[in-house]
Design a protein around this motif. Structure first.
Motif, PDB file in Angstrom:
ATOM      1  N   LEU A  87       0.754  -1.316   0.113  1.00 51.03           N
ATOM      2  CA  LEU A  87      -0.094   0.073  -0.141  1.00 51.03           C
ATOM      3  C   LEU A  87       0.926   1.147   0.042  1.00 51.03           C
ATOM      4  N   VAL A  88       1.827   1.210   0.606  1.00 51.24           N
ATOM      5  CA  VAL A  88       2.780   2.457   0.953  1.00 51.24           C
ATOM      6  C   VAL A  88       3.568   2.523  -0.394  1.00 51.24           C
ATOM      7  N   ALA A  89       4.126   1.454  -0.713  1.00 51.05           N
ATOM      8  CA  ALA A  89       4.723   1.615  -2.060  1.00 51.05           C
ATOM      9  C   ALA A  89       3.765   2.034  -3.431  1.00 51.05           C
ATOM     10  N   GLY A  90       2.676   1.347  -3.380  1.00 52.37           N
ATOM     11  CA  GLY A  90       1.573   1.791  -4.514  1.00 52.37           C
ATOM     12  C   GLY A  90       1.386   3.111  -4.199  1.00 52.37           C
ATOM     13  N   ALA A  91       1.152   3.751  -2.963  1.00 54.88           N
ATOM     14  CA  ALA A  91       0.917   5.276  -2.886  1.00 54.88           C
ATOM     15  C   ALA A  91       2.277   6.157  -3.337  1.00 54.88           C
ATOM     16  N   ILE A  92       3.253   5.603  -3.203  1.00 54.11           N
ATOM     17  CA  ILE A  92       4.429   6.366  -3.804  1.00 54.11           C
ATOM     18  C   ILE A  92       4.477   6.472  -5.216  1.00 54.11           C
ATOM     19  N   LEU A  93       4.235   5.133  -5.679  1.00 52.72           N
ATOM     20  CA  LEU A  93       4.075   5.010  -7.288  1.00 52.72           C
ATOM     21  C   LEU A  93       2.998   5.946  -7.934  1.00 52.72           C
ATOM     22  N   ALA A  94       1.740   6.122  -7.098  1.00 54.98           N
ATOM     23  CA  ALA A  94       0.795   6.868  -7.712  1.00 54.98           C
ATOM     24  C   ALA A  94       0.974   8.324  -7.303  1.00 54.98           C
ATOM     25  N   SER A  95       1.906   8.594  -6.643  1.00 55.80           N
ATOM     26  CA  SER A  95       1.978  10.060  -6.057  1.00 55.80           C
ATOM     27  C   SER A  95       1.860  11.217  -7.209  1.00 55.80           C
ATOM     28  N   PRO A  96       2.868  10.936  -8.182  1.00 61.37           N
ATOM     29  CA  PRO A  96       2.764  11.948  -9.316  1.00 61.37           C
ATOM     30  C   PRO A  96       1.242  12.289  -9.809  1.00 61.37           C
ATOM     31  N   PHE A  97       0.596  11.266 -10.087  1.00 56.57           N
ATOM     32  CA  PHE A  97      -0.912  11.207 -10.228  1.00 56.57           C
ATOM     33  C   PHE A  97      -1.848  12.026  -9.420  1.00 56.57           C
ATOM     34  N   ILE A  98      -1.542  11.499  -8.146  1.00 54.26           N
ATOM     35  CA  ILE A  98      -2.464  12.104  -7.018  1.00 54.26           C
ATOM     36  C   ILE A  98      -2.125  13.461  -6.733  1.00 54.26           C
ATOM     37  N   LEU A  99      -0.781  13.915  -6.783  1.00 55.34           N
ATOM     38  CA  LEU A  99      -0.323  15.170  -6.883  1.00 55.34           C
ATOM     39  C   LEU A  99      -0.799  16.171  -7.942  1.00 55.34           C
ATOM     40  N   TYR A 100      -0.844  15.692  -9.180  1.00 60.84           N
ATOM     41  CA  TYR A 100      -1.642  16.309 -10.201  1.00 60.84           C
ATOM     42  C   TYR A 100      -3.249  16.556 -10.164  1.00 60.84           C
ATOM     43  N   GLN A 101      -3.894  15.561  -9.367  1.00 58.90           N
ATOM     44  CA  GLN A 101      -5.178  15.672  -8.996  1.00 58.90           C
ATOM     45  C   GLN A 101      -5.521  16.737  -8.075  1.00 58.90           C
ATOM     46  N   ILE A 102      -4.564  16.825  -7.111  1.00 59.86           N
ATOM     47  CA  ILE A 102      -4.405  18.176  -6.042  1.00 59.86           C
ATOM     48  C   ILE A 102      -4.394  19.334  -6.962  1.00 59.86           C
ATOM     49  N   TRP A 103      -3.426  19.339  -7.906  1.00 58.23           N
ATOM     50  CA  TRP A 103      -3.164  20.605  -8.432  1.00 58.23           C
ATOM     51  C   TRP A 103      -4.319  21.078  -9.364  1.00 58.23           C
ATOM     52  N   TYR A 117       3.934  26.868 -12.107  1.00 54.48           N
ATOM     53  CA  TYR A 117       4.734  26.236 -11.114  1.00 54.48           C
ATOM     54  C   TYR A 117       4.342  24.790 -10.940  1.00 54.48           C
ATOM     55  N   VAL A 118       3.549  24.299 -11.780  1.00 55.47           N
ATOM     56  CA  VAL A 118       2.916  23.050 -11.854  1.00 55.47           C
ATOM     57  C   VAL A 118       4.025  21.932 -11.725  1.00 55.47           C
ATOM     58  N   VAL A 119       4.986  22.017 -12.710  1.00 51.71           N
ATOM     59  CA  VAL A 119       5.986  21.130 -12.961  1.00 51.71           C
ATOM     60  C   VAL A 119       7.130  21.254 -11.814  1.00 51.71           C
ATOM     61  N   PRO A 120       7.597  22.249 -11.801  1.00 48.74           N
ATOM     62  CA  PRO A 120       8.508  22.485 -10.472  1.00 48.74           C
ATOM     63  C   PRO A 120       7.935  21.884  -9.076  1.00 48.74           C
ATOM     64  N   ALA A 124       9.517  18.872  -7.379  1.00 52.37           N
ATOM     65  CA  ALA A 124      10.403  19.094  -5.867  1.00 52.37           C
ATOM     66  C   ALA A 124       9.421  18.293  -4.962  1.00 52.37           C
ATOM     67  N   THR A 125       8.238  18.288  -4.820  1.00 46.47           N
ATOM     68  CA  THR A 125       7.602  17.415  -3.814  1.00 46.47           C
ATOM     69  C   THR A 125       7.946  16.007  -3.909  1.00 46.47           C
ATOM     70  N   ILE A 126       7.921  15.321  -5.029  1.00 42.97           N
ATOM     71  CA  ILE A 126       8.286  13.945  -5.228  1.00 42.97           C
ATOM     72  C   ILE A 126       9.884  14.000  -4.694  1.00 42.97           C
ATOM     73  N   GLY A 127      10.641  14.749  -5.201  1.00 41.69           N
ATOM     74  CA  GLY A 127      11.929  14.463  -5.011  1.00 41.69           C
ATOM     75  C   GLY A 127      12.356  14.570  -3.520  1.00 41.69           C
ATOM     76  N   LEU A 128      11.815  15.596  -2.906  1.00 38.08           N
ATOM     77  CA  LEU A 128      12.132  16.019  -1.507  1.00 38.08           C
ATOM     78  C   LEU A 128      11.816  14.593  -0.698  1.00 38.08           C
ATOM     79  N   PHE A 129      10.196  14.170  -0.995  1.00 35.64           N
ATOM     80  CA  PHE A 129       9.819  13.062  -0.213  1.00 35.64           C
ATOM     81  C   PHE A 129      10.977  12.111  -0.296  1.00 35.64           C
ATOM     82  N   PHE A 130      11.300  11.698  -1.485  1.00 38.52           N
ATOM     83  CA  PHE A 130      12.269  10.529  -1.968  1.00 38.52           C
ATOM     84  C   PHE A 130      13.586  10.815  -0.951  1.00 38.52           C
TER      85      PHE A 130
END
Length: 261
Positions: A87-103, A117-120, A124-130
């Protein structure tokens, strides 16, 4: 505090000039984004579960380095470990798509020049989390286990259960991953004019206090050195956030936009 409230009121007044949506339109949009996010999360979970044995090896690796075995006290503990890690790994894999929905949900309340600023933001969000998760996995987790189990518990026989270790693992990895998102939080507060670099530097001593309180809460070891290991990266990220606030605050962007006009 009064200064922050005034900034929030000014930001709300400024945003009120944007074309708005009705309450029902907001709720419909929110439902759509939530449904899409859940679908992406389920897809990520299925993909991650296909590799659940490899994920288990990833979770077990810090213990293997110290020659410590995991134990279980309930027949479903092994299955729960696979499900939680997937579940956690799946959330990480899906995070770019979920973040795009938030945006997509918040973008109607933003100016056109702010939407660039959507791309940065996503990168940055994914990079900092990793970065935070890797910092915890590579240094904090093995160090904490070594101190807590092999040093403080050297006179006892360790019996680490799957449930306890999984919770400990997730707390360290996800806790540091979230803490590393501090510049993103400052980015949004600055983007909407709630804080600026001067405000952040002026209240730096309060930020230090809050950061060390957070570090004390999420740090698995009672040693001050271990707590500092959590707090120092967060302090560095705070100063990075100060730099971000300096460049994205509306007061700094308006003169440039006026010159372009």
């Amino acid at each position: 505090m009064a200064d922050l409230v005034d900034r929030a009121r000014a930001a709300v007044t400024d945003r009120a000039e944007l074309p708005g949506m009705s309450l029902m339109e907001h709720l419909t949009e929110l439902r759509t984004r939530l449904i899409h996010s859940v679908v992406y999360l389920l897809i990520g979970f299925v993909v991650a579960y296909i590799f659940h044995e490899r994920l288990y090896g990833f979770v077990q690796a810090p213990l293997d380095q110290l020659h410590i075995d995991l134990n279980f006290t309930h027949p479903t503990d092994g299955l729960n470990l696979y499900l939680k890690t997937s579940l956690v790994a799946g959330a990480i894999l899906a995070s770019p798509f979920i973040l795009y929905q938030i945006w997509l949900f918040i973008s109607p309340g933003m100016y056109a020049n702010e939407k660039r600023y959507v791309v940065p933001f996503m990168g940055a969000t994914i990079g900092l989390f990793f970065a935070g998760a890797w910092f915890g996995y590579r240094w904090v987790l093995p160090g904490a286990i070594k101190v807590l189990v092999l040093e403080f518990g050297k006179r006892f026989h360790p019996i680490l259960t799957i449930e306890d270790y999984t919770g400990f693992f997730m707390a360290v990895i996800l806790g540091l991953g979230i803490c590393f998102e501090l510049p993103i939080l400052i980015f949004f507060l600055s983007l909407f004019g709630l804080v600026d670099a001067k405000f952040l530097l002026k209240h730096f001593r309060y930020a230090v206090l809050i950061i060390f309180v957070i570090a004390a809460v999420i740090c698995p070891s009672p040693e001050p050195t271990a707590m500092c290991l959590f707090a120092l990266p967060m302090l560095a990220l705070y100063f990075l956030g100060v730099g971000v606030a300096f460049f994205v605050h509306p007061n700094r962007r308006k003169p440039k936009e006026a010159n372009v006009a």
